[in-house]
Motif scaffolding. Structure first.
Motif, PDB file in Angstrom:
ATOM      1  N   GLU A  51       0.875  -1.225  -0.038  1.00 41.66           N
ATOM      2  CA  GLU A  51      -0.038   0.121  -0.007  1.00 41.66           C
ATOM      3  C   GLU A  51       0.798   1.228   0.096  1.00 41.66           C
ATOM      4  O   GLU A  51       0.513   2.331  -0.787  1.00 41.66           O
ATOM      5  CB  GLU A  51      -0.993  -0.177   1.124  1.00 41.66           C
ATOM      6  CG  GLU A  51      -2.235  -0.821   1.088  1.00 41.66           C
ATOM      7  CD  GLU A  51      -2.790  -0.604  -0.207  1.00 41.66           C
ATOM      8  OE1 GLU A  51      -3.385   0.230  -0.412  1.00 41.66           O
ATOM      9  OE2 GLU A  51      -3.055  -1.780  -0.898  1.00 41.66           O
TER      10      GLU A  51
ATOM     11  N   PHE B 275      -9.322   1.568  -0.600  1.00 45.79           N
ATOM     12  CA  PHE B 275      -7.866   1.153  -0.400  1.00 45.79           C
ATOM     13  C   PHE B 275      -8.116   0.160   1.171  1.00 45.79           C
ATOM     14  O   PHE B 275      -6.988   0.025   1.649  1.00 45.79           O
ATOM     15  CB  PHE B 275      -6.741   2.296   0.100  1.00 45.79           C
ATOM     16  CG  PHE B 275      -7.081   3.458  -0.716  1.00 45.79           C
ATOM     17  CD1 PHE B 275      -6.733   3.327  -2.086  1.00 45.79           C
ATOM     18  CD2 PHE B 275      -7.361   4.613  -0.079  1.00 45.79           C
ATOM     19  CE1 PHE B 275      -6.970   4.525  -2.811  1.00 45.79           C
ATOM     20  CE2 PHE B 275      -7.669   5.563  -1.326  1.00 45.79           C
ATOM     21  CZ  PHE B 275      -7.345   5.677  -2.432  1.00 45.79           C
TER      22      PHE B 275
ATOM     23  N   HIS C 262      -4.389  -3.096   5.308  1.00 53.31           N
ATOM     24  CA  HIS C 262      -3.830  -1.995   5.115  1.00 53.31           C
ATOM     25  C   HIS C 262      -3.221  -1.147   6.157  1.00 53.31           C
ATOM     26  O   HIS C 262      -3.783  -1.209   7.273  1.00 53.31           O
ATOM     27  CB  HIS C 262      -4.945  -0.910   4.150  1.00 53.31           C
ATOM     28  CG  HIS C 262      -5.301  -1.572   2.910  1.00 53.31           C
ATOM     29  ND1 HIS C 262      -5.651  -2.836   2.814  1.00 53.31           N
ATOM     30  CD2 HIS C 262      -5.351  -0.850   1.644  1.00 53.31           C
ATOM     31  CE1 HIS C 262      -5.831  -2.914   1.443  1.00 53.31           C
ATOM     32  NE2 HIS C 262      -5.597  -1.845   0.901  1.00 53.31           N
TER      33      HIS C 262
END
Length: 299
Positions: free
Chosen positions: A224, A264, A282
């Motif tokens: 990420e 995300f 994440h």
């Protein structure tokens, strides 16, 4: 989060189905007829463990479309869709990859994902909620982040990592079953038996699979940061930081967003328990914003 969960779920299902099929067909009993042959067992597990991961990879785009209700933009019907398609094409060209398929899915939360088995056969999709709430430059930054995943080959790398982990999950599950069976065979006992051995393998695969997910989650968090850096390069550091800040602000609105956003798969940055941190796919938003600011300061 959505992309990772779909991949892991499909992968685990394939591995379990392979184990059940091979057991019922008598392949494993034949393989281990002379006791534990570690070399043969490891090769056996590598072939089928990697196969499970590759099948998950090839199914990833189809699964994502079906599970999210993503509608592919074949021919833009309005200015917003045209802008979306043109922006993805612009970013893909800048990243030196083939333009992915572009889609929109009917979710009101800010959400986006990219998936596909290679750089030239990818899908980038955004939620209707993200398009409605974000400014164009922020949407572009989100798209740049997802294009970064594609350009970095993250799904392929994830599949390779998962394939290696599958190998060890299947291998150690069978070693545990073999050792337990040998222990129970002492004093002329019959050991685990067919169904007992089968049950131990399945349970051990689930347990070891959960442990392997910690490694996958760590890799996901690492990539990420790379995708954020790619997004900053393609769309500008300011736009990338603003997009993340916008998502953070949405999480702080009462009754507006859950503690975890699937755009995300971002967490709000609040303190979390150890298990949540280990399995988080994440990093927290605050950490990602800080990393982008530090990178911009160094330039």
């Amino acid at each position: 989060m959505m992309r990772i969960l779909l991949f892991l779920g499909t992968n685990l299902a394939v591995v379990l189905v392979a184990s059940i099929t091979l057991r019922l067909l008598g392949v494993e009993p034949y393989l281990n007829a002379q006791g534990i042959n570690f070399n043969a067992l490891l090769i056996f597990c590598f072939v089928f463990g990697m196969a499970g991961s590759m099948i998950s990879l090839f199914l990833s785009k189809w699964m994502a479309k079906r599970s999210t209700g993503t509608v592919i933009i074949e021919s833009p019907s309005n200015a917003s869709e045209q802008w979306l398609v043109d922006t993805v094409a612009e970013l893909a060209k800048a990243a030196n990859i083939k333009t992915p398929e572009v889609g929109i899915f009917p979710a009101q939360q800010s959400n986006a994902f990219a998936t596909g088995w290679n750089k030239d056969d990818a899908l980038v999709a955004v939620s209707a909620g993200l398009l409605n709430r974000m400014q164009p430059e922020e949407v572009k930054a989100v798209l740049a982040h997802e294009i970064g995943h594609v350009a970095n080959g993250d799904m392929v790398t994830l599949a390779l990592v998962q394939g290696v982990l599958n190998t060890f999950v299947m291998f150690f599950a069978r070693v545990v079953a073999q050792l337990l069976d040998a222990f129970l065979r002492r004093d002329d006992n019959q050991g685990l038996g067919f169904m007992g051995y089968f049950a131990v393998v399945i349970v051990a695969e689930i347990v070891f699979g959960i442990a392997a997910s910690v490694v996958v989650a760590w890799f996901s968090r690492f990539r990420e940061y790379r995708a954020d850096a790619a997004g900053a390069k393609l769309a500008g550091s300011g736009a990338m930081i603003n997009a993340l800040a916008r998502l953070k602000a949405e999480t702080q609105l009462p009754d507006q967003m859950p503690d975890t956003l699937t755009a995300f798969a971002i967490t709000t940055g609040k303190s979390r328990k150890l298990m949540e941190k280990l399995f988080a796919s994440h990093p927290p938003l605050d950490d990602r914003i800080r990393a982008l600011k530090e990178a911009a300061y160094r330039e």
